[in-house]
Write an enzyme that holds these catalytic residues in place. Structure first.
Site, PDB file in Angstrom:
ATOM      1  N   LYS A 108       0.839  -1.202   0.000  1.00 24.30           N
ATOM      2  CA  LYS A 108       0.000   0.000   0.000  1.00 24.30           C
ATOM      3  C   LYS A 108       0.875   1.254   0.000  1.00 24.30           C
ATOM      4  CE  LYS A 108      -3.646   2.330   2.620  1.00 24.30           C
ATOM      5  NZ  LYS A 108      -4.544   2.335   3.769  1.00 24.30           N
ATOM      6  N   ASP A 215     -12.281   5.870  10.636  1.00 25.40           N
ATOM      7  CA  ASP A 215     -12.840   5.861   9.271  1.00 25.40           C
ATOM      8  C   ASP A 215     -13.509   4.513   9.021  1.00 25.40           C
ATOM      9  OD1 ASP A 215     -13.441   6.751   6.709  1.00 25.40           O
ATOM     10  OD2 ASP A 215     -11.506   6.198   5.868  1.00 25.40           O
TER      11      ASP A 215
HETATM   12  N1  LIG Z   1      -4.900  -6.376   3.606  1.00 29.28           N
HETATM   13  C1  LIG Z   1      -5.623  -6.319   2.489  1.00 29.28           C
HETATM   14  N2  LIG Z   1      -6.014  -7.444   1.859  1.00 29.28           N
HETATM   15  C2  LIG Z   1      -6.739  -7.394   0.727  1.00 29.28           C
HETATM   16  N3  LIG Z   1      -7.136  -6.262   0.124  1.00 29.28           N
HETATM   17  C3  LIG Z   1      -6.787  -5.090   0.693  1.00 29.28           C
HETATM   18  C4  LIG Z   1      -6.011  -5.048   1.891  1.00 29.28           C
HETATM   19  N4  LIG Z   1      -5.807  -3.762   2.222  1.00 29.28           N
HETATM   20  C5  LIG Z   1      -6.414  -3.033   1.263  1.00 29.28           C
HETATM   21  N5  LIG Z   1      -7.016  -3.811   0.342  1.00 29.28           N
HETATM   22  C6  LIG Z   1      -7.796  -3.331  -0.840  1.00 29.28           C
HETATM   23  O1  LIG Z   1      -7.389  -2.034  -1.219  1.00 29.28           O
HETATM   24  C7  LIG Z   1      -8.432  -1.077  -1.003  1.00 29.28           C
HETATM   25  C8  LIG Z   1      -7.878   0.243  -0.471  1.00 29.28           C
HETATM   26  O2  LIG Z   1      -7.182   0.027   0.740  1.00 29.28           O
HETATM   27  P1  LIG Z   1      -7.396   0.908   2.046  1.00 29.28           P
HETATM   28  O3  LIG Z   1      -6.425   0.431   3.061  1.00 29.28           O
HETATM   29  O4  LIG Z   1      -8.827   0.899   2.430  1.00 29.28           O
HETATM   30  O5  LIG Z   1      -6.927   2.354   1.565  1.00 29.28           O
HETATM   31  P2  LIG Z   1      -7.731   3.674   1.151  1.00 29.28           P
HETATM   32  O6  LIG Z   1      -9.198   3.396   1.270  1.00 29.28           O
HETATM   33  O7  LIG Z   1      -7.263   4.720   2.100  1.00 29.28           O
HETATM   34  O8  LIG Z   1      -7.278   3.919  -0.218  1.00 29.28           O
HETATM   35  C9  LIG Z   1      -9.371  -1.761  -0.038  1.00 29.28           C
HETATM   36  O9  LIG Z   1     -10.672  -1.258  -0.110  1.00 29.28           O
HETATM   37  C10 LIG Z   1      -9.263  -3.214  -0.449  1.00 29.28           C
HETATM   38  O10 LIG Z   1     -10.064  -3.480  -1.585  1.00 29.28           O
END
Ligand SMILES: Nc1ncnc2c1ncn2[C@@H]1O[C@H](COP(=O)(O)OP(=O)(O)O)[C@@H](O)[C@H]1O
Ligand SMILES: [Mg+2]
Length: 295
Positions: A108, A215
């Site tokens: 990420k 959030d």
């Molecule tokens: N640990 C994880 N395993 C699988 N998918 C993930 C994971 N973390 C994030 N995602 C995917 O990426 C998307 C965005 O990640 P997130 O941490 O919610 O960041 P943001 O919403 O701030 O962009 C999530 O909605 C999900 O679909």
């Protein structure tokens, strides 16, 4: 890319602490390469869009910052491959990666300032007392914070395993599932009332460890076909024991900067209640709130 390309890129990164645009003579001086060599390296970096250029000099692009973090993970032997995008986030992209032990994980990136930065700044109280922060610094701080929160919560609370962090990027455990938002719970063979209370129990555990998500909603809970779930996305989490410190520090700032744990916790719980309402869960906010804070 060659070692010297990375070196030039890293010099630009470090020099951005002092320059908005890093002048060519500065790059030459710090890399100890000759001018012709540096210009050649800069051309390569420019071709890959890892830097921006102006008449004042050069600066790291968002893509360049991503590349530096990615390269660090590869050099450290953490990841061996990067796959498709899992999602385009509000402030950064999320990718599938393969760890050196052949396990899949999630990479990420936090890219603040790619969208509207002032909005991000306002609800992130921990940045509020830092003036003139660059997107570089803010993005790294955000990733560090998310990693720290996950480290405090995992494995007690159902959150992704924090694996590694570098600059504005983090590698976390992957959950094979979908956002609650995109799942019809009636299609799953699960007890929806139990799922609701299981999620509230995680919020309670988080609270007992000193955190409020900040959030929480159906967008930040992943669920698989068996009803196993994971709470994700923690950069805006609120550390409860810091509340008084923050209040003191921010006392002279406008009210919007003040952190109010009751407000944020209730907002999180309200989101969960609203989502589960359409599945017939009709708990009262006050009851659930009191359960979480243990009153
Ligand atoms: N640990 C994880 N395993 C699988 N998918 C993930 C994971 N973390 C994030 N995602 C995917 O990426 C998307 C965005 O990640 P997130 O941490 O919610 O960041 P943001 O919403 O701030 O962009 C999530 O909605 C999900 O679909
Ligand atoms: Mg999210």
């Amino acid at each position: 890319m060659k070692e010297d390309d990375w070196r030039v890129l890293k010099i630009i990164e470090v020099s951005m602490r002092y320059y908005e645009w890093v002048p060519l003579p500065e790059i030459i001086k710090k890399t100890k390469l000759d001018k012709k060599e540096v210009l050649y390296r800069l051309k390569i970096l420019d071709k890959f869009k890892l830097i921006n250029r102006s008449s004042y000099g050069y600066r790291l692009s968002h893509k360049g910052y991503d590349a530096l973090a990615l390269n660090a993970f590869i050099k450290k032997g953490i990841i061996t491959a990067i796959g498709g995008k899992l999602g385009v986030g509000k402030e950064g992209d999320v990718y599938n990666v393969l760890l050196s032990n052949n396990r899949e994980a999630v990479l990420k990136f936090h890219n603040l300032g790619r969208t509207c930065f002032t909005r991000g700044k306002r609800y992130r109280s921990y940045l509020a007392d830092k003036r003139h922060i660059s997107w570089l610094y803010a993005s790294r701080l955000t990733a560090e914070k998310e990693f720290e929160v996950l480290s405090d919560l995992f494995p007690i609370v159902k959150v992704p395993e924090p694996i590694e962090q570098n600059r504005h990027a983090l590698i976390i455990g992957k959950m094979e599932g979908d956002e609650l938002k995109r799942v019809d719970l009636n299609q799953l063979d699960i007890d929806i009332n139990k799922l609701f209370w299981d999620i509230i129990d995680e919020v309670k555990k988080m609270y007992e460890l000193g955190y409020i998500h900040g959030d929480l909603s159906e967008f930040n809970i992943l669920i698989d076909e068996d009803g196993n779930f994971l709470i994700i996305d923690f950069p805006q989490a609120i550390k409860i024991k810091d509340e008084n410190d923050i209040k003191l520090k921010l006392d002279k700032l406008p009210g919007e900067f003040k952190v109010n744990t009751e407000y944020y916790l209730k907002r999180d719980l309200e989101n969960i209640l609203r989502y589960f309402k359409k599945y017939g869960i009709k708990e009262k906010l006050d009851v659930v709130y009191k359960y979480v804070v243990g009153k």
